[in-house]
Design an enzyme around this catalytic site. Structure first.
Site, PDB file in Angstrom:
ATOM      1  N   SER A 126     -25.575  24.737   0.244  1.00 38.13           N
ATOM      2  CA  SER A 126     -24.943  24.353  -1.013  1.00 38.13           C
ATOM      3  C   SER A 126     -25.590  25.087  -2.174  1.00 38.13           C
ATOM      4  CB  SER A 126     -25.137  22.844  -1.194  1.00 38.13           C
ATOM      5  OG  SER A 126     -24.883  22.463  -2.521  1.00 38.13           O
ATOM      6  N   TYR A 151     -30.850  14.685  -0.576  1.00 35.62           N
ATOM      7  CA  TYR A 151     -29.741  15.488  -0.037  1.00 35.62           C
ATOM      8  C   TYR A 151     -29.997  16.977  -0.278  1.00 35.62           C
ATOM      9  CZ  TYR A 151     -25.475  18.179  -0.336  1.00 35.62           C
ATOM     10  OH  TYR A 151     -24.554  19.195  -0.205  1.00 35.62           O
ATOM     11  N   LYS A 155     -30.929  20.430   2.370  1.00 31.53           N
ATOM     12  CA  LYS A 155     -30.303  21.762   2.433  1.00 31.53           C
ATOM     13  C   LYS A 155     -31.383  22.846   2.347  1.00 31.53           C
ATOM     14  CE  LYS A 155     -26.135  20.379   3.021  1.00 31.53           C
ATOM     15  NZ  LYS A 155     -25.573  20.449   4.377  1.00 31.53           N
TER      16      LYS A 155
HETATM   17  C1  UD1 Z   1     -22.604  17.456  -5.790  1.00 27.44           C
HETATM   18  C2  UD1 Z   1     -23.861  18.141  -5.387  1.00 27.44           C
HETATM   19  C3  UD1 Z   1     -23.548  19.208  -4.384  1.00 27.44           C
HETATM   20  C4  UD1 Z   1     -22.835  18.593  -3.206  1.00 27.44           C
HETATM   21  C5  UD1 Z   1     -21.566  17.918  -3.687  1.00 27.44           C
HETATM   22  C6  UD1 Z   1     -20.899  17.241  -2.505  1.00 27.44           C
HETATM   23  C7  UD1 Z   1     -25.762  18.436  -6.879  1.00 27.44           C
HETATM   24  C8  UD1 Z   1     -26.203  18.957  -8.174  1.00 27.44           C
HETATM   25  N1  UD1 Z   1     -24.479  18.694  -6.563  1.00 27.44           N
HETATM   26  O1  UD1 Z   1     -21.831  18.421  -6.522  1.00 27.44           O
HETATM   27  O2  UD1 Z   1     -24.711  19.834  -3.937  1.00 27.44           O
HETATM   28  O3  UD1 Z   1     -22.557  19.567  -2.262  1.00 27.44           O
HETATM   29  O4  UD1 Z   1     -21.904  16.969  -4.680  1.00 27.44           O
HETATM   30  O5  UD1 Z   1     -21.022  15.883  -2.465  1.00 27.44           O
HETATM   31  O6  UD1 Z   1     -26.493  17.823  -6.180  1.00 27.44           O
HETATM   32  N2  UD1 Z   1     -17.631  14.232 -12.620  1.00 27.44           N
HETATM   33  C9  UD1 Z   1     -17.066  13.464 -13.625  1.00 27.44           C
HETATM   34  N3  UD1 Z   1     -16.517  12.268 -13.283  1.00 27.44           N
HETATM   35  C10 UD1 Z   1     -16.490  11.804 -11.987  1.00 27.44           C
HETATM   36  C11 UD1 Z   1     -17.067  12.602 -10.969  1.00 27.44           C
HETATM   37  C12 UD1 Z   1     -17.637  13.807 -11.323  1.00 27.44           C
HETATM   38  O7  UD1 Z   1     -17.079  13.849 -14.792  1.00 27.44           O
HETATM   39  O8  UD1 Z   1     -15.984  10.707 -11.762  1.00 27.44           O
HETATM   40  C13 UD1 Z   1     -18.224  15.546 -12.980  1.00 27.44           C
HETATM   41  C14 UD1 Z   1     -19.694  15.632 -12.665  1.00 27.44           C
HETATM   42  O9  UD1 Z   1     -20.462  15.174 -13.738  1.00 27.44           O
HETATM   43  C15 UD1 Z   1     -19.856  17.135 -12.433  1.00 27.44           C
HETATM   44  C16 UD1 Z   1     -18.493  17.569 -11.887  1.00 27.44           C
HETATM   45  O10 UD1 Z   1     -17.602  16.530 -12.226  1.00 27.44           O
HETATM   46  O11 UD1 Z   1     -20.074  17.774 -13.651  1.00 27.44           O
HETATM   47  C17 UD1 Z   1     -18.483  17.763 -10.389  1.00 27.44           C
HETATM   48  O12 UD1 Z   1     -19.039  16.608  -9.775  1.00 27.44           O
HETATM   49  P1  UD1 Z   1     -18.993  16.358  -8.195  1.00 27.44           P
HETATM   50  O13 UD1 Z   1     -17.606  16.535  -7.708  1.00 27.44           O
HETATM   51  O14 UD1 Z   1     -19.678  15.065  -7.911  1.00 27.44           O
HETATM   52  O15 UD1 Z   1     -19.826  17.572  -7.590  1.00 27.44           O
HETATM   53  P2  UD1 Z   1     -21.296  18.108  -7.964  1.00 27.44           P
HETATM   54  O16 UD1 Z   1     -22.123  17.085  -8.610  1.00 27.44           O
HETATM   55  O17 UD1 Z   1     -21.098  19.406  -8.676  1.00 27.44           O
END
Ligand code: UD1
Length: 341
Positions: A126, A151, A155
């Site tokens: 990742s 997590y 990785k």
């Molecule tokens: C996270 C992990 C990544 C992992 C992936 C799979 C980290 C930094 N990242 O990715 O390694 O492979 O999950 O589970 O550890 N968001 C919102 N509202 C929501 C959900 C998300 O605004 O309800 C935003 C988050 O703040 C982020 C973006 O959307 O900025 C993506 O979030 P998400 O889909 O959870 O993925 P990552 O955090 O990038």
């Protein structure tokens, strides 16, 4: 037909990869403990490819089960290892579960590969290994930053375990793939992401909100140092991602004199903010997503997107789907799985 073991093959990325492998002429054996996936995924795979993959319900952390699998399915040449836990928050609550699931499974596979003549393993890593990048886009030579969750640490440790094993002279090869943010679903809408409970990731939460299952989506923070204040990610279509695994497998198995270990970023090279992603979804589907701005989520990275040139030039793979296509596929899938009453 070359036989490939796909661990976690009924999961989200696993199932899409099984389809691409089958369509490329590989024979697939799946092992999955169904802890975060459903047996019906096999039906979806079969509907798309016309082939039902061999399936073993079992846990990769159990070496006896795994040894039996290699005996029952002789001649496996390659492994793609998706079987792992992946919820960042949960990993903070249950670190031992994460270390056991993600590390013991890898140890078992690496230990058994030489015994059963398995030549190569593709490993799902990742972009989380880069932490908060100093510069974007980020390439494979960027430093690995201290992990911020168990997590993420699994990785990093997994990458080290693979590297040390290869350098020790083990008769195996590996390609480590660092995914950015996989999203979307198969265009047939026969397979897609199936989150259990309340989704933690952006796209399943977004599509469930669009479907009326959730009241509104919370955007975690709009005061980041980005043009619109929301976080930036590199959203990569899951089918594009799946195709990269087939290319990686072919590269490992078909070039006996090739590199023993390679690492590739898998992303589009394009950063999109959370707010831009919501806009793309609305534009592509014509469906509004009720959303509000909330506080930042602890541990989030502000901005990260890939420099995918190495994958483009060396692997010969490129992300092709447009974000609008990806959003339409995600929505078609959500509509299919939304309960009708
Ligand atoms: C996270 C992990 C990544 C992992 C992936 C799979 C980290 C930094 N990242 O990715 O390694 O492979 O999950 O589970 O550890 N968001 C919102 N509202 C929501 C959900 C998300 O605004 O309800 C935003 C988050 O703040 C982020 C973006 O959307 O900025 C993506 O979030 P998400 O889909 O959870 O993925 P990552 O955090 O990038």
């Amino acid at each position: 037909m070359t036989k490939i073991l796909v661990t976690g093959g009924t999961g989200y990325i696993g199932s899409h990869t099984v389809v691409e492998l089958q369509q490329a002429g590989y024979e697939v054996v799946i092992i999955d403990n169904l802890s975060n996936s459903n047996i019906n995924v096999l039906d979806g795979i079969e509907k798309i490819s016309g082939i039902r993959p061999a399936f073993v319900k079992g846990d990769v952390t159990d070496i006896t089960t795994l040894r039996q699998l290699f005996k029952d399915h002789p001649g496996i040449k390659g492994i793609i290892n998706f079987a792992a836990s992946k919820a960042v928050n949960e990993s903070v609550q249950k670190p031992l579960l994460y270390y056991r699931n993600n590390l013991v499974s890898l140890l078992n596979l690496l230990e058994l590969m030489p015994e059963f003549g398995v030549e190569g393993i593709v490993f799902s890593s990742s972009c989380t290994v880069y932490g908060e990048p100093d510069n974007n886009p980020i390439d494979e030579s960027a430093p690995i930053k201290p992990a911020t969750s168990p997590y993420g640490n699994t990785k990093q440790i997994s990458e080290e375990i693979i590297t040390d094993t290869i350098y020790s002279g083990a008769p195996i090869k590996s390609i480590i793939l660092r995914y950015f943010n996989p999203v979307g679903a198969h265009p047939s809408a026969e397979i897609g992401e199936l989150p259990l409970g309340v989704p933690q990731n952006l796209i399943p939460y977004l599509t469930q909100t669009a479907a009326g299952i959730r009241k509104e989506l919370t955007v975690f923070g709009n005061d980041y140092d980005t043009p619109d204040g929301s976080c930036i990610r590199d959203f990569i279509d899951v089918v594009d991602l799946a195709k990269a695994h087939v290319i990686a497998m072919r590269r490992m198995l078909d070039n006996p004199k090739g590199e023993k270990l390679e690492i590739f970023n898998l992303g589009t090279g394009r950063g999109l903010s959370v707010l831009e992603l919501i806009e793309s979804f609305e534009r592509a589907t014509g469906v509004k997503v009720p959303h509000k701005i909330g506080p930042r989520r602890e541990g989030d990275i502000e901005k990260i997107w890939a420099e995918p040139s190495k994958a483009n030039n060396v692997l010969g793979w490129k992300a092709e789907a447009t974000i609008d296509d990806t959003m339409r596929n995600a929505w078609r899938w959500q509509q299919k799985i939304t309960p009708k009453d």
